[in-house]
Design an enzyme around this catalytic site. Structure first.
Site, mmCIF file in Angstrom:
data_model
loop_
_atom_site.group_PDB
_atom_site.id
_atom_site.type_symbol
_atom_site.label_atom_id
_atom_site.label_comp_id
_atom_site.label_asym_id
_atom_site.label_seq_id
_atom_site.Cartn_x
_atom_site.Cartn_y
_atom_site.Cartn_z
ATOM 1 N N TYR A 214 0.831 -1.205 0.000
ATOM 2 C CA TYR A 214 0.000 0.000 0.000
ATOM 3 C C TYR A 214 0.862 1.250 0.000
ATOM 4 C CZ TYR A 214 1.207 0.622 4.923
ATOM 5 O OH TYR A 214 1.908 0.795 6.090
ATOM 6 N N PHE A 224 2.098 9.557 3.718
ATOM 7 C CA PHE A 224 2.490 9.390 5.113
ATOM 8 C C PHE A 224 3.096 8.019 5.395
ATOM 9 C CE2 PHE A 224 -2.072 8.252 5.078
ATOM 10 C CZ PHE A 224 -2.028 6.986 5.631
ATOM 11 N N ASP A 225 2.879 7.043 4.508
ATOM 12 C CA ASP A 225 3.476 5.724 4.749
ATOM 13 C C ASP A 225 3.372 4.899 3.477
ATOM 14 O OD1 ASP A 225 4.720 3.692 6.110
ATOM 15 O OD2 ASP A 225 2.895 2.913 7.020
ATOM 16 N N ILE A 244 -7.212 -0.586 11.295
ATOM 17 C CA ILE A 244 -8.265 0.401 11.495
ATOM 18 C C ILE A 244 -9.556 -0.090 10.829
ATOM 19 C CG2 ILE A 244 -6.740 2.375 11.783
ATOM 20 C CD1 ILE A 244 -7.160 3.068 8.858
ATOM 21 N N TYR A 270 -8.186 7.233 12.380
ATOM 22 C CA TYR A 270 -7.549 7.588 13.649
ATOM 23 C C TYR A 270 -8.249 8.727 14.368
ATOM 24 C CZ TYR A 270 -3.837 4.507 12.089
ATOM 25 O OH TYR A 270 -3.124 3.413 11.673
ATOM 26 N N PHE A 287 -5.735 5.069 0.746
ATOM 27 C CA PHE A 287 -4.799 3.967 0.558
ATOM 28 C C PHE A 287 -4.950 3.409 -0.851
ATOM 29 C CE2 PHE A 287 -5.370 4.050 5.136
ATOM 30 C CZ PHE A 287 -4.089 3.827 5.617
#
Length: 503
Positions: A214, A224-225, A244, A270, A287
């Site tokens: 992902y 962010f990731d 999540i 979150y 994502f």
């Protein structure tokens, strides 16, 4: 007389008789930040009367004017789009929650506030009374990542009172806005299929274990990731609360090899607090997911016959058989791992003897010589969570196998079996030189002769010399290098004696 002494600008309506005629006429056509010198003759100023104590009669007046702001009661919010991203997943509507950055200035360019100086976005609901009316209107229809210039007249901003010391009364406001993201508390997870491979026969469901890559970004595109940066898939159970809630929902229903975009509102991610220093509070997460594979701990080996030999097949491979087979092994995303063709010879194994992974062993059983199969082997029947050299942990394996040949195996514990009854006087036949004892050479010569004549067979897939040597060692019970009549016993007789002892 000067307005600068009062440290405040003059606010007045033009053309309605509130100014002297010369000032009314002199202000017409001015632009914001324009400077003018107005020379007003007495008949357009205070005439022959003047202003007692300040302006004598018949005085010509000189004004140095700077226009700071201008608006009309008929004005509306002015919106200019400075940048609009090519992809707009959704636009701002009333009752939405938005996160945006802004620079706020007066109409003359004087800055009064900026979100950038606080190191965070301005987060609020739209159309719910949390913002000035003009900003409520100006944000409507914006896309994430869009930049707008919003000019708000004072009656839709802070009006006659202004705000503190930074926004004077009757001030028009200019906001340069960058919308970071938008969601509604009623939003659900949004799914977009980017690529769906053909032939999807199974979709992920709750309880499955999945491996996927992902890229995770905010709605404005800020990354962010990424699992790719770690060169490793993210591995987890789906629908079990390990990730999540929005991702749990978004992964279900996907196919192996599918690429999908999952947009998750903050109440399914979150929440208001965010996490770490990369995901701010109330952030919508996007994502882009590539599903590598998934399986269920209860999955069996999936077997698909690709081709069978034309001739009738009466005997198939079973546990204990010695088989030779060719194979290609890959991951489900097509990554090639191993192939027997790389070694120029078929792979050899005894089925049911823990010589190959359990799933391959099961998949080879029941095959005819010349048959080709496709096997999908879940990790609990392959290399498990730890993987193996070249095989990632928890990987589902895809095999294409072709059974080249099979030899019937021997019963467990046997190294040699007779096709018919053994000789009545076995020791005499073994004792070739009739000296009452059988050394290993005689023993080996006799067993090889039985195999050659088709009277018996050795365990397939093993070195015949080693197998015969093991047989001799089993019979040479006192390990003196020769077998006597008292030492010689058939395996069937030994098994029968053991049963009697247990009884």
């Amino acid at each position: 007389m000067t307005s600068y002494d009062r440290s405040t600008s003059v606010a007045i309506v033009v053309g309605v008789g509130r100014l002297i005629t010369g000032m009314d006429r002199g202000l017409m056509g001015m632009c914001v930040n324009e400077r003018r010198r107005l020379v007003v003759p007495p008949h357009l100023g205070y005439g022959s009367i003047g202003v007692a104590g300040l302006i004598p009669p018949d005085a010509t007046l000189y004004f140095d004017v700077v226009l700071l702001d201008v608006w009309n009661q008929g004005d509306t919010v002015q919106v200019s789009t400075l940048l609009r991203p090519p992809h707009c997943p959704r636009m701002v509507q009333e009752s939405d929650f938005v996160r945006y950055h802004y620079n706020g200035t007066l109409l003359d360019g004087t800055a009064f506030d900026t979100s950038y100086s606080r190191g965070g976005t301005y987060d609020t609901y739209v159309g719910s009374g949390w913002l000035i009316k003009g900003m409520d209107q100006g944000l409507l229809g914006m896309c994430p990542g869009e930049r707008r210039k919003i000019i708000i007249p004072p009656f839709l901003a802070y009006g006659e009172k202004g705000y503190g010391t930074v926004i004077p009364p009757q001030a028009s406001l200019v906001f340069h806005v960058l919308l970071i993201d938008v969601h509604n508390p009623k939003d659900t997870v949004q799914l977009e299929t980017l690529d769906l491979p053909p032939g999807c026969v199974r979709r992920a469901m709750a309880g499955d274990f999945m491996r996927y890559h992902y890229n995770g970004s905010l709605m404005d595109g800020s990354l962010f990731d990424s699992s790719y940066s770690r060169n490793h898939t993210y591995n987890t159970y789906v629908g079990q609360g390990y990730i999540i809630p929005g991702m749990d929902q978004g992964l279900q229903g996907s196919c192996m090899g599918e690429r999908r975009r999952i947009t998750i509102p903050p109440h399914l991610a979150y929440g208001e607090n965010g996490t770490g220093d990369k995901i701010p509070g109330s952030a919508v997460l996007v994502f882009d997911v590539h599903v590598i594979d998934f399986h269920n701990p209860a999955d069996p080996v999936e077997i698909k016959t690709l081709s069978r030999p034309p001739e009738i097949c009466n005997e198939t491979a079973k546990a204990g058989d010695f088989v030779r087979y060719h194979y290609n092994c890959s991951l489900l995303d097509g990554t090639k791992l191993f192939s027997s063709h790389d070694y120029g010879a078929p792979q050899e194994a005894t089925l049911g003897a823990n010589k190959v992974i359990e799933g391959l062993d099961r998949g080879l059983q029941g095959m005819c010589a010349g048959e080709r199969r496709q096997l999908v082997v879940p990790p609990h029947l392959a290399h498990g969570e730890s993987g193996a050299r070249g095989v990632p942990g928890s990987a589902v394996l895809l095999f294409e196998v072709e059974l080249v040949s099979r030899e019937e195996g021997l019963p467990e514990g046997y190294l040699f079996v007779w096709h018919e009854d053994p000789p009545a006087n076995l020791f005499e036949d073994l004792d070739l030189n009739k000296d009452g004892e059988v050394p290993q050479e005689e023993f080996s010569t006799f067993i090889k002769a039985q195999v050659t004549e088709g009277k018996g067979r050795l365990m397939p897939g093993q070195d015949p010399e080693k197998t015969i040597g093991d047989m001799f060692q089993n019979q040479d019970r006192n390990q003196d290098g020769k077998i006597t009549l008292e030492e010689l016993k058939l395996k069937s007789d030994e098994d029968q004696e053991r049963v009697h002892e247990e009884l």
